[in-house]
Design an enzyme around this catalytic site. Structure first.
Site, PDB file in Angstrom:
ATOM      1  N   LYS A   1       9.392  -3.360  13.478  1.00 18.29           N
ATOM      2  CA  LYS A   1       9.797  -2.777  12.192  1.00 18.29           C
ATOM      3  C   LYS A   1      10.734  -1.590  12.409  1.00 18.29           C
ATOM      4  O   LYS A   1      11.757  -1.439  11.725  1.00 18.29           O
ATOM      5  CB  LYS A   1       8.566  -2.319  11.411  1.00 18.29           C
ATOM      6  CG  LYS A   1       7.692  -3.421  10.860  1.00 18.29           C
ATOM      7  CD  LYS A   1       6.525  -2.796  10.085  1.00 18.29           C
ATOM      8  CE  LYS A   1       5.603  -3.830   9.495  1.00 18.29           C
ATOM      9  NZ  LYS A   1       4.469  -3.213   8.762  1.00 18.29           N
TER      10      LYS A   1
ATOM     11  N   GLU B   1      -3.760 -11.185  14.692  1.00 17.63           N
ATOM     12  CA  GLU B   1      -3.420  -9.790  14.447  1.00 17.63           C
ATOM     13  C   GLU B   1      -4.616  -8.890  14.712  1.00 17.63           C
ATOM     14  O   GLU B   1      -4.465  -7.735  15.115  1.00 17.63           O
ATOM     15  CB  GLU B   1      -2.919  -9.596  13.012  1.00 17.63           C
ATOM     16  CG  GLU B   1      -2.276  -8.236  12.779  1.00 17.63           C
ATOM     17  CD  GLU B   1      -1.545  -8.137  11.455  1.00 17.63           C
ATOM     18  OE1 GLU B   1      -0.337  -8.415  11.428  1.00 17.63           O
ATOM     19  OE2 GLU B   1      -2.192  -7.794  10.441  1.00 17.63           O
TER      20      GLU B   1
ATOM     21  N   GLU C   1      10.310  -5.856   3.355  1.00 18.75           N
ATOM     22  CA  GLU C   1      10.494  -7.188   2.771  1.00 18.75           C
ATOM     23  C   GLU C   1      10.049  -7.218   1.317  1.00 18.75           C
ATOM     24  O   GLU C   1      10.733  -7.799   0.456  1.00 18.75           O
ATOM     25  CB  GLU C   1       9.697  -8.228   3.579  1.00 18.75           C
ATOM     26  CG  GLU C   1      10.118  -8.365   5.028  1.00 18.75           C
ATOM     27  CD  GLU C   1       9.312  -7.478   5.964  1.00 18.75           C
ATOM     28  OE1 GLU C   1       9.214  -7.819   7.158  1.00 18.75           O
ATOM     29  OE2 GLU C   1       8.771  -6.445   5.491  1.00 18.75           O
TER      30      GLU C   1
ATOM     31  N   LYS D   1       0.827  -1.202   0.000  1.00 18.41           N
ATOM     32  CA  LYS D   1       0.000   0.000   0.000  1.00 18.41           C
ATOM     33  C   LYS D   1       0.863   1.254   0.000  1.00 18.41           C
ATOM     34  O   LYS D   1       0.647   2.179  -0.779  1.00 18.41           O
ATOM     35  CB  LYS D   1      -0.938  -0.001   1.205  1.00 18.41           C
ATOM     36  CG  LYS D   1      -1.871   1.200   1.256  1.00 18.41           C
ATOM     37  CD  LYS D   1      -2.716   1.212   2.519  1.00 18.41           C
ATOM     38  CE  LYS D   1      -3.697   0.082   2.567  1.00 18.41           C
ATOM     39  NZ  LYS D   1      -4.621   0.188   3.730  1.00 18.41           N
TER      40      LYS D   1
ATOM     41  N   HIS E   1      -1.308 -37.963  12.530  1.00 21.82           N
ATOM     42  CA  HIS E   1      -0.058 -38.665  12.809  1.00 21.82           C
ATOM     43  C   HIS E   1       0.995 -37.730  13.392  1.00 21.82           C
ATOM     44  O   HIS E   1       2.189 -38.041  13.383  1.00 21.82           O
ATOM     45  CB  HIS E   1       0.459 -39.335  11.531  1.00 21.82           C
ATOM     46  CG  HIS E   1      -0.479 -40.367  10.994  1.00 21.82           C
ATOM     47  ND1 HIS E   1      -0.409 -41.702  11.338  1.00 21.82           N
ATOM     48  CD2 HIS E   1      -1.558 -40.256  10.160  1.00 21.82           C
ATOM     49  CE1 HIS E   1      -1.380 -42.376  10.737  1.00 21.82           C
ATOM     50  NE2 HIS E   1      -2.085 -41.505  10.010  1.00 21.82           N
TER      51      HIS E   1
ATOM     52  N   GLY F   1      -4.910  -4.997   5.660  1.00 19.41           N
ATOM     53  CA  GLY F   1      -4.169  -6.003   4.903  1.00 19.41           C
ATOM     54  C   GLY F   1      -4.729  -7.401   5.033  1.00 19.41           C
ATOM     55  O   GLY F   1      -4.848  -8.141   4.041  1.00 19.41           O
ATOM     56  N   ARG F   2      -5.102  -7.796   6.257  1.00 16.69           N
ATOM     57  CA  ARG F   2      -5.579  -9.170   6.454  1.00 16.69           C
ATOM     58  C   ARG F   2      -6.995  -9.370   5.938  1.00 16.69           C
ATOM     59  O   ARG F   2      -7.519 -10.488   5.982  1.00 16.69           O
ATOM     60  CB  ARG F   2      -5.466  -9.549   7.923  1.00 16.69           C
ATOM     61  CG  ARG F   2      -6.154  -8.616   8.892  1.00 16.69           C
ATOM     62  CD  ARG F   2      -5.712  -8.903  10.328  1.00 16.69           C
ATOM     63  NE  ARG F   2      -6.259  -7.952  11.285  1.00 16.69           N
ATOM     64  CZ  ARG F   2      -5.735  -6.749  11.546  1.00 16.69           C
ATOM     65  NH1 ARG F   2      -4.654  -6.346  10.882  1.00 16.69           N
ATOM     66  NH2 ARG F   2      -6.261  -5.956  12.455  1.00 16.69           N
TER      67      ARG F   2
END
Length: 567
Positions: A520, A366, A226, A220, A397, A280-281
């Site tokens: 950050k 979050e 990253e 955005k 398992h 974002g999520r």
């Protein structure tokens, strides 16, 4: 310790009105009374047909079966009373009306507008027009890429699209493209790179042809470290492997920072917008979903949006007893804040839903991983449970041993598509049988008699003790008729709204994420220092003789060691 034999000592917030505080306490007292009754087990509860019926809800093609939860109709009514005392209806109306319910950032929360194409869910008309315009641009871009009309610097068609993003710009599209692989029937292939570790993008690029690769940079602000680092690596790869490439042929941006995107080399016409009212999520429905649109095509993407829109309508219009997100949220509250469960497992019985637990980790933790009420006061109770899980039957398992015989109370959501594009009816029945068997074992357990070992030479008493399982462990079954775009959209929206309802119950803001910011900010300074060689060797204390500590002692010592090791 057996499930439900202890109760959380959490208290309601003193800032709440007396009715809300009293209901919180009454729910806790109710659970304690049930535990003291002669038949408190889930096994006895599921014999009550009327109660079971109240715990079955249909929603946009999904069926929610919560009959294996430790609550009767009296408890359900107390939970619904608490919901209304939490001003749920007011908050729900504010969500859909576009009021700034994200009050710390003074923002509306309108991801629901991204799928309200017909206005049925009362999205303001100007917002719907903005979304429609963006979706038309997305569809045009996607179709050009899918049909070969978009060509690369060398004039070749695009065979591979790489989505560069992180967090919500990665987890949502990654989940959907993987889950809908049977609908990705034509080129290009879609790949995802998120991690700042250079191995992530390097291993991806090693398999691609630079002359036929397109990158989507999702940020955005166009400042996400990253994502920009990976975009720079992608740009260098193109410059190294193509003769003076026209980068505009190989990059699309999803961003609001057009100046930064243009400076990077992305044409403004190749940029799609984002808005402050989409977190974002919650952004897979927006231009962040361009990679999904490219992978499955506009028609299937519209079905994906339609599934979510139908859940929005259900959530907005259904009364609490038949409202699926409400029911799931109330039961989660009961398990976390009354019975003391600290975690919640997500177990989809579908290989293609392997990314769902990771997606829900961000969505839930979050959003609701907060320790402050909306008014800024500290909470006196647990908020978000820890979300984790993996696909069945694989997880049977690995961690199911803990689910059945461990000392933790762990509610489980079992998610079961009834069919998919692969295998026979018998294959699907095998998966269904495993899923139902796990739920039955969690419910009923195994008593002393049935646990007796068949081996006559064994110490049967000892072995029986180890074979016993208490049962009485809660789970919910969510079934989809088929794993397709429509039902995947409805499943994701179901959990979005469940998360919102939980935030209403706890009186917290689900739509900011200040806890992400500090790390950050600190990393920028630390990276600068890691890139600067120490001026003197490290002493036996682990501290540099000449560098004045800029951090706490532990961080500074680790920093110094890493710098010395590099040198």
């Amino acid at each position: 310790m057996e499930p439900f034999d202890t109760f959380a000592t959490q208290q309601p917030a003193v800032a709440w009105d007396q009715n809300r505080q009293d209901l919180w306490q009454r729910i806790r007292q109710y659970a304690q009374q049930r535990a003291a009754s002669p038949t408190p087990t889930l096994k006895s509860l599921v014999e009550d047909t009327a109660r079971n019926t109240a715990l079955h809800v249909h929603c946009a093609g999904l069926h929610i079966d919560a009959a294996r939860q430790n609550v009767d109709q009296t408890g359900l009514q107390l939970l619904y009373d608490l919901l209304h005392a939490s001003s749920f209806n007011t908050w729900r109306d504010a969500l859909f009306n576009g009021n700034p319910i994200n009050h710390t950032e003074k923002r509306a929360v309108l991801h629901t507008a991204l799928r309200d194409s017909d206005g049925r869910n009362h999205t303001p008309a100007p917002i719907r027009h903005t979304v429609k315009t963006c979706f038309e641009r997305m569809s045009t871009l996607a179709q050009r890429i899918r049909t070969g009309d978009w060509t690369s610097h060398t004039g070749e068609t695009i065979t591979d699209v790489v989505n560069l993003g992180i967090g919500g710009s990665d987890l949502g599209p990654r989940l959907v493209v993987r889950a809908l692989e049977p609908f990705c029937t034509i080129q290009p292939r879609v790949h995802f790179v998120a991690n700042a570790d250079p191995a992530d993008i390097s291993l991806c690029l090693d398999t691609l042809n630079p002359a036929r690769t397109l990158f989507i940079v999702c940020s955005k602000s166009f400042t996400t470290q990253e994502t920009l680092r990976n975009a720079e690596r992608a740009r260098s790869w193109l410059l190294d492997n193509l003769d003076e490439p026209d980068l505009s042929k190989h990059f699309i941006g999803v961003t609001t920072n057009l100046d930064a995107a243009s400076a990077f080399g992305i044409a403004v016409d190749n940029c799609l917008p984002l808005w402050d009212w989409v977190g974002g999520r919650y952004s897979v429905w927006s231009a962040i979903g361009l990679s999904v649109l490219i992978a499955i095509g506009p028609e299937h993407f519209s079905d994906f949006l339609r599934g979510a829109a139908d859940v929005d309508h259900h959530f907005q219009s259904s009364d609490a007893p038949q409202n699926a997100p409400v029911l799931l949220a109330l039961l989660s509250f009961l398990n976390s804040n009354v019975y003391g469960a600290q975690t919640h497992a997500i177990v989809p019985y579908a290989t293609l839903l392997e990314h769902l637990p990771s997606y829900l980790q961000q969505l839930v933790m979050e959003s609701n991983g907060k320790s402050r009420l909306r008014n800024g006061a500290s909470t006196s109770f647990t908020t978000s449970p820890i979300i984790w899980g993996y696909v069945g039957t694989n997880s049977q398992h690995s961690f199911h041993q803990l689910l059945h015989q461990g000392t933790h109370l762990i509610p489980v959501d079992f998610i079961l598509p009834e069919t998919n594009a692969f295998g026979s009816t018998q294959d699907h029945n095998t998966v269904k049988a495993h899923c139902l068997a796990q739920m039955q074992a969690l419910l009923t357990g195994r008593d002393t008699v049935s646990a007796l070992a068949p081996d006559a030479n064994a110490d049967t008493t000892l072995v029986a003790q180890h074979r016993m399982m208490s049962g009485n462990r809660p789970s919910t079954l969510i079934t989809l008729p088929i794993l397709d775009p429509y039902h995947l959209g409805s499943l994701i929206a179901l959990y979005e709204h469940k998360t919102f309802v939980e935030a209403c119950l706890w009186d917290i803001n689900a739509y900011d994420q200040w806890g992400v910011e500090l790390g950050k900010a600190l990393s920028a300074t630390l990276e600068d220092q890691l890139n600067t060689a120490p001026t003197i060797s490290i002493t036996d204390t682990g501290m540099s003789d000449t560098d004045k500590p800029a951090h706490d002692a532990a961080t500074q010592a680790s920093l110094d060691r890493l710098r010395a090791s590099r040198s």
